[in-house]
Design a protein around this motif. Sequence first.
Motif, PDB file in Angstrom:
ATOM      1  N   GLU A   1      22.466  20.701  47.229  1.00 26.18           N
ATOM      2  CA  GLU A   1      22.719  20.508  45.797  1.00 26.18           C
ATOM      3  C   GLU A   1      24.209  20.321  45.528  1.00 26.18           C
ATOM      4  OE1 GLU A   1      18.953  22.990  43.954  1.00 26.18           O
ATOM      5  OE2 GLU A   1      20.785  24.067  44.444  1.00 26.18           O
TER       6      GLU A   1
ATOM      7  N   CYS B   1      26.151  16.810  43.950  1.00 24.70           N
ATOM      8  CA  CYS B   1      26.899  16.768  42.685  1.00 24.70           C
ATOM      9  C   CYS B   1      28.417  16.734  42.832  1.00 24.70           C
ATOM     10  CB  CYS B   1      26.496  17.952  41.813  1.00 24.70           C
ATOM     11  SG  CYS B   1      24.816  17.788  41.164  1.00 24.70           S
TER      12      CYS B   1
ATOM     13  N   ASN C   1      25.959  18.149  32.290  1.00 25.58           N
ATOM     14  CA  ASN C   1      24.843  17.998  31.345  1.00 25.58           C
ATOM     15  C   ASN C   1      25.169  16.954  30.275  1.00 25.58           C
ATOM     16  OD1 ASN C   1      22.756  19.738  32.276  1.00 25.58           O
ATOM     17  ND2 ASN C   1      23.997  21.487  31.661  1.00 25.58           N
TER      18      ASN C   1
ATOM     19  N   MET D   1      24.746  13.346  31.721  1.00 27.18           N
ATOM     20  CA  MET D   1      23.515  13.211  32.507  1.00 27.18           C
ATOM     21  C   MET D   1      23.191  11.749  32.840  1.00 27.18           C
ATOM     22  SD  MET D   1      21.120  15.157  33.913  1.00 27.18           S
ATOM     23  CE  MET D   1      21.169  16.697  33.033  1.00 27.18           C
TER      24      MET D   1
ATOM     25  N   ARG E   1      21.474  14.147  39.279  1.00 23.41           N
ATOM     26  CA  ARG E   1      20.613  14.234  38.091  1.00 23.41           C
ATOM     27  C   ARG E   1      19.379  15.079  38.412  1.00 23.41           C
ATOM     28  NH1 ARG E   1      19.389   8.976  37.096  1.00 23.41           N
ATOM     29  NH2 ARG E   1      21.531   8.710  36.419  1.00 23.41           N
ATOM     30  N   ALA E   2      18.810  14.891  39.603  1.00 24.71           N
ATOM     31  CA  ALA E   2      17.643  15.685  40.003  1.00 24.71           C
ATOM     32  C   ALA E   2      17.996  17.163  40.081  1.00 24.71           C
ATOM     33  CB  ALA E   2      17.103  15.185  41.346  1.00 24.71           C
TER      34      ALA E   2
ATOM     35  N   MET F   1      20.429  18.695  38.436  1.00 25.55           N
ATOM     36  CA  MET F   1      20.701  19.197  37.088  1.00 25.55           C
ATOM     37  C   MET F   1      19.425  19.363  36.265  1.00 25.55           C
ATOM     38  SD  MET F   1      23.850  19.834  37.132  1.00 25.55           S
ATOM     39  CE  MET F   1      24.069  20.236  35.400  1.00 25.55           C
ATOM     40  N   LYS F   2      18.433  18.527  36.521  1.00 32.44           N
ATOM     41  CA  LYS F   2      17.163  18.627  35.793  1.00 32.44           C
ATOM     42  C   LYS F   2      16.238  19.680  36.399  1.00 32.44           C
ATOM     43  CE  LYS F   2      16.937  14.068  33.720  1.00 32.44           C
ATOM     44  NZ  LYS F   2      16.146  12.822  33.621  1.00 32.44           N
ATOM     45  N   GLY F   3      16.642  20.235  37.551  1.00 32.36           N
ATOM     46  CA  GLY F   3      15.820  21.254  38.185  1.00 32.36           C
ATOM     47  C   GLY F   3      14.731  20.677  39.059  1.00 32.36           C
ATOM     48  N   ASP F   4      14.897  19.420  39.466  1.00 29.14           N
ATOM     49  CA  ASP F   4      13.896  18.772  40.308  1.00 29.14           C
ATOM     50  C   ASP F   4      14.141  18.980  41.795  1.00 29.14           C
ATOM     51  OD1 ASP F   4      12.746  17.803  38.013  1.00 29.14           O
ATOM     52  OD2 ASP F   4      13.730  15.847  38.127  1.00 29.14           O
ATOM     53  N   SER F   5      15.131  19.799  42.136  1.00 23.58           N
ATOM     54  CA  SER F   5      15.431  20.022  43.542  1.00 23.58           C
ATOM     55  C   SER F   5      14.456  21.038  44.120  1.00 23.58           C
ATOM     56  CB  SER F   5      16.864  20.516  43.708  1.00 23.58           C
ATOM     57  OG  SER F   5      16.981  21.809  43.174  1.00 23.58           O
TER      58      SER F   5
ATOM     59  N   SER G   1      15.114  24.699  43.118  1.00 28.23           N
ATOM     60  CA  SER G   1      14.745  25.040  41.746  1.00 28.23           C
ATOM     61  C   SER G   1      13.251  25.253  41.636  1.00 28.23           C
ATOM     62  CB  SER G   1      15.185  23.934  40.781  1.00 28.23           C
ATOM     63  OG  SER G   1      16.577  23.812  40.805  1.00 28.23           O
TER      64      SER G   1
END
Length: 92
Positions: free
Chosen positions: A38, A42, A65, A68, A76-77, A79-83, A86
């Motif tokens: 992560e 970023c 944020n 974005m 972006r993934a 930050m959106k919690g798609d990792s 997360s």
Amino acid sequence: MKTGTTSILRAASTGTLFAVLMFADAQACFAHSGTADEQQACTPDVFRLCSAQIPSEDRIVACLNKNMAKLSPACRAVMKGDSPKSKSREKS
């Protein structure tokens, strides 16, 4: 001429030192949150979009944020919690 060369070398060394310190601050900041993947996703976006916010983690997150739409797909993934991290945290 020798004095000019010395001044240029001193300026270059100062610039290099500044870059190293700035990078170290960013790495230290990211050490507080996120996996290595992560952080890697970023870090370029932080330098590109939010370098003025370093070393404040809260300000960096707010900046990311806010930007974005300009983030790389990987960041972006994150930050959106798609990792994966997360998702595993949500299930726990």
